[in-house]
Design an enzyme around this catalytic site. Structure first.
Site, PDB file in Angstrom:
ATOM      1  N   CYS A 113       0.855  -1.235  -0.006  1.00 40.38           N
ATOM      2  CA  CYS A 113      -0.084   0.022  -0.113  1.00 40.38           C
ATOM      3  C   CYS A 113       0.757   1.107  -0.086  1.00 40.38           C
ATOM      4  CB  CYS A 113      -0.983   0.076   1.198  1.00 40.38           C
ATOM      5  SG  CYS A 113      -1.935  -1.614   1.047  1.00 40.38           S
ATOM      6  N   HIS A 246      -3.134   6.895   2.628  1.00 38.12           N
ATOM      7  CA  HIS A 246      -3.302   5.820   2.085  1.00 38.12           C
ATOM      8  C   HIS A 246      -4.742   5.613   2.621  1.00 38.12           C
ATOM      9  CE1 HIS A 246      -4.120   1.752   1.051  1.00 38.12           C
ATOM     10  NE2 HIS A 246      -3.801   1.246   2.036  1.00 38.12           N
ATOM     11  N   ASN A 276     -10.184  -0.142   0.255  1.00 47.70           N
ATOM     12  CA  ASN A 276      -8.670  -0.006   0.206  1.00 47.70           C
ATOM     13  C   ASN A 276      -8.372  -0.521  -1.119  1.00 47.70           C
ATOM     14  OD1 ASN A 276      -6.104  -0.551   0.664  1.00 47.70           O
ATOM     15  ND2 ASN A 276      -6.262  -1.178   2.574  1.00 47.70           N
TER      16      ASN A 276
HETATM   17  O1  UT7 Z   1      -3.759  -1.305   3.413  1.00 46.75           O
HETATM   18  C1  UT7 Z   1      -3.008  -1.325   4.972  1.00 46.75           C
HETATM   19  C2  UT7 Z   1      -3.383  -2.516   5.487  1.00 46.75           C
HETATM   20  N1  UT7 Z   1      -4.650  -2.341   6.111  1.00 46.75           N
HETATM   21  C3  UT7 Z   1      -5.279  -1.652   7.067  1.00 46.75           C
HETATM   22  O2  UT7 Z   1      -4.772  -0.574   7.496  1.00 46.75           O
HETATM   23  C4  UT7 Z   1      -6.395  -2.078   7.846  1.00 46.75           C
HETATM   24  C5  UT7 Z   1      -6.032  -1.897   9.466  1.00 46.75           C
HETATM   25  N2  UT7 Z   1      -7.385  -2.529  10.271  1.00 46.75           N
HETATM   26  C6  UT7 Z   1      -8.319  -2.030  10.450  1.00 46.75           C
HETATM   27  O3  UT7 Z   1      -8.826  -1.241   9.511  1.00 46.75           O
HETATM   28  C7  UT7 Z   1      -9.251  -2.610  11.444  1.00 46.75           C
HETATM   29  O4  UT7 Z   1      -8.531  -3.296  12.303  1.00 46.75           O
HETATM   30  C8  UT7 Z   1     -10.308  -3.708  10.826  1.00 46.75           C
HETATM   31  C9  UT7 Z   1     -11.438  -2.807   9.892  1.00 46.75           C
HETATM   32  C10 UT7 Z   1      -9.791  -4.728   9.840  1.00 46.75           C
HETATM   33  C11 UT7 Z   1     -11.207  -4.430  11.827  1.00 46.75           C
HETATM   34  O5  UT7 Z   1     -11.590  -3.200  12.891  1.00 46.75           O
HETATM   35  P1  UT7 Z   1     -11.465  -3.499  14.514  1.00 46.75           P
HETATM   36  O6  UT7 Z   1     -12.258  -2.462  14.866  1.00 46.75           O
HETATM   37  O7  UT7 Z   1      -9.834  -3.541  14.368  1.00 46.75           O
HETATM   38  O8  UT7 Z   1     -12.101  -4.837  14.749  1.00 46.75           O
HETATM   39  P2  UT7 Z   1     -11.417  -6.270  15.248  1.00 46.75           P
HETATM   40  O9  UT7 Z   1     -10.452  -6.952  14.362  1.00 46.75           O
HETATM   41  O10 UT7 Z   1     -10.928  -6.002  16.728  1.00 46.75           O
HETATM   42  O11 UT7 Z   1     -12.619  -7.151  15.251  1.00 46.75           O
HETATM   43  C12 UT7 Z   1     -13.793  -6.895  16.191  1.00 46.75           C
HETATM   44  C13 UT7 Z   1     -14.612  -7.975  15.989  1.00 46.75           C
HETATM   45  C14 UT7 Z   1     -14.379  -9.376  16.097  1.00 46.75           C
HETATM   46  O12 UT7 Z   1     -15.282 -10.293  16.517  1.00 46.75           O
HETATM   47  P3  UT7 Z   1     -14.824 -10.535  18.201  1.00 46.75           P
HETATM   48  O13 UT7 Z   1     -13.666 -11.413  18.296  1.00 46.75           O
HETATM   49  O14 UT7 Z   1     -15.122  -9.355  19.023  1.00 46.75           O
HETATM   50  O15 UT7 Z   1     -16.094 -11.532  18.357  1.00 46.75           O
HETATM   51  C15 UT7 Z   1     -14.377  -9.727  14.578  1.00 46.75           C
HETATM   52  O16 UT7 Z   1     -14.363 -11.231  14.228  1.00 46.75           O
HETATM   53  O17 UT7 Z   1     -15.378  -7.601  14.596  1.00 46.75           O
HETATM   54  C16 UT7 Z   1     -15.487  -9.087  14.239  1.00 46.75           C
HETATM   55  N3  UT7 Z   1     -15.408  -8.707  12.649  1.00 46.75           N
HETATM   56  C17 UT7 Z   1     -16.681  -8.669  12.004  1.00 46.75           C
HETATM   57  N4  UT7 Z   1     -17.811  -8.542  12.478  1.00 46.75           N
HETATM   58  C18 UT7 Z   1     -18.574  -8.086  11.231  1.00 46.75           C
HETATM   59  C19 UT7 Z   1     -14.219  -8.750  11.763  1.00 46.75           C
HETATM   60  N5  UT7 Z   1     -14.528  -8.426  10.556  1.00 46.75           N
HETATM   61  C20 UT7 Z   1     -16.184  -8.286  10.460  1.00 46.75           C
HETATM   62  C21 UT7 Z   1     -17.099  -8.232   9.430  1.00 46.75           C
HETATM   63  N6  UT7 Z   1     -18.304  -8.076  10.011  1.00 46.75           N
HETATM   64  N7  UT7 Z   1     -16.781  -7.881   8.045  1.00 46.75           N
END
Ligand code: UT7
Length: 319
Positions: A113, A246, A276
């Site tokens: 990225c 980005h 993204n």
């Molecule tokens: O391009 C450069 C690289 N990419 C990035 O910069 C992405 C960086 N990271 C992020 O944008 C965020 O960390 C995410 C959007 C990927 C995830 O958001 P988060 O607030 O960090 O959520 P999390 O990973 O802590 O997950 C929270 C919960 C989890 O469930 P539990 O374990 O709390 O029960 C996940 O399983 O959300 C769940 N989850 C979803 N729920 C509904 C993860 N993806 C989804 C989804 N829909 N699509």
């Protein structure tokens, strides 16, 4: 003194729009989760017949038309992509042939990225060194090809697209300063840990990400590298008209702007409708702002990348 200046931009988005509801119909996710956690509403997905070089070709043609240049006027082609058409030849060489150009150096940059920022800083060095007068720098991706479409934690985040700029030598900046960094010890935080060997894929062909770790790292390094680049140019946050980080997640973008003390009106956000798009995200956002008239000649723009590797960097330019 020779400087480089962005003289034109171009972009291409595939026709197919995929809205969050499409994911909600077949995965355990919802439109509201995706919007609230990422800011993404829709993204574009390329047709199966389109490779990164095809998207790059359309974006490059638009940039060349805006610059009123022919492909033969370009002295250097750099393509940033992590989803190349082939293992080799490079997507840059394929693009050169599709443009109908010959002879100029053409190569790919692989910094995920951050790839467009790496490519822009590299082209700037060639121009300042005096060996190149005009460069085409492209970010192009078909991340839809490396998604596990059953993994809700990753497949909702990414989209396909391409953005391009023409850089030309000038007696005034143009690009004031740039900074590039990498820390390979974070390689496993964001990867597609597979390769082609002996006629098959060894490892995984799908993107894997430690979302939380990437999130925290992104906010930290986007702040640091913005300050480093401004300081190298002898400028302050108040001197920039636009910040184009980005486009990974609106929460990362807003946290970065807040940390820098930049008013949100000066933050460019396109992740809501592009998703993204990895190396394509910054040039796509830049082109959208240039064509809509938000970013005009004379405006100072700080562009930033962060991604797999880990890699990160920034380029500060007067348009
Ligand atoms: O391009 C450069 C690289 N990419 C990035 O910069 C992405 C960086 N990271 C992020 O944008 C965020 O960390 C995410 C959007 C990927 C995830 O958001 P988060 O607030 O960090 O959520 P999390 O990973 O802590 O997950 C929270 C919960 C989890 O469930 P539990 O374990 O709390 O029960 C996940 O399983 O959300 C769940 N989850 C979803 N729920 C509904 C993860 N993806 C989804 C989804 N829909 N699509």
């Amino acid at each position: 003194m020779i400087y480089s200046r962005i003289v034109a931009t171009g972009a291409y988005l595939p026709a197919r729009v995929v809205r969050n509801d499409e994911f909600a119909q077949r995965l355990d996710t919802t439109d509201s989760w995706i919007r609230e956690r990422t800011g993404i509403v829709e993204r574009r997905i390329a047709d199966a017949s389109q490779g990164s070089s095809d998207l790059a070709l359309e974006a490059s043609r638009a940039a060349l038309a805006a610059a009123q240049l022919a492909p033969g006027d370009i002295d250097l082609i750099i393509v940033a992509t992590s989803t190349p058409d082939f293992v080799f030849p490079s997507t840059a060489c394929l693009l050169q042939a599709k443009l109908g150009a010959k002879g100029c150096p053409a190569f790919d940059v692989q910094a995920v990225c951050s790839g467009f920022i790496y490519g822009l800083a590299t082209a700037d060095s060639f121009i300042r060194g005096g060996t190149v007068r005009r460069a085409l720098v492209v970010g192009t991706e078909v991340f839809s090809r490396i998604m596990d479409w059953n993994d809700r934690a990753t497949c909702v985040l990414f989209g396909d697209g391409a953005g391009a700029v023409v850089l030309a030598a000038d007696s005034a900046p143009g690009i004031h300063a740039s900074a590039l960094h990498a820390d390979g010890s974070y390689a496993s935080a964001l990867s597609v840990p597979g390769n082609v060997s002996g006629g098959r894929i060894v490892g995984s062909p799908y993107l894997q990400m430690q979302g939380n770790q990437v999130f925290k790292m992104a906010v930290k390094v986007l702040d640091e590298v913005a300050r480093e680049t401004l300081s190298a140019a002898g400028m302050k946050v108040g001197d920039i008209d636009w910040l184009i980080p980005h486009q990974a997640n609106v929460r990362i973008l807003e946290a970065t702007a807040r940390k820098l003390g930049l008013p949100l009106e000066r933050l460019v956000v396109t992740v809501d409708h592009h998703g993204n798009t990895s190396a394509a995200s910054v040039p796509l956002a830049l082109d959208e702002c240039v064509r809509s008239g938000r970013i005009r000649t004379g405006h100072r723009v700080l562009m930033e990348g962060v991604g797999g590797g880990f890699t990160w960097g920034a380029v500060l330019a007067t348009m």
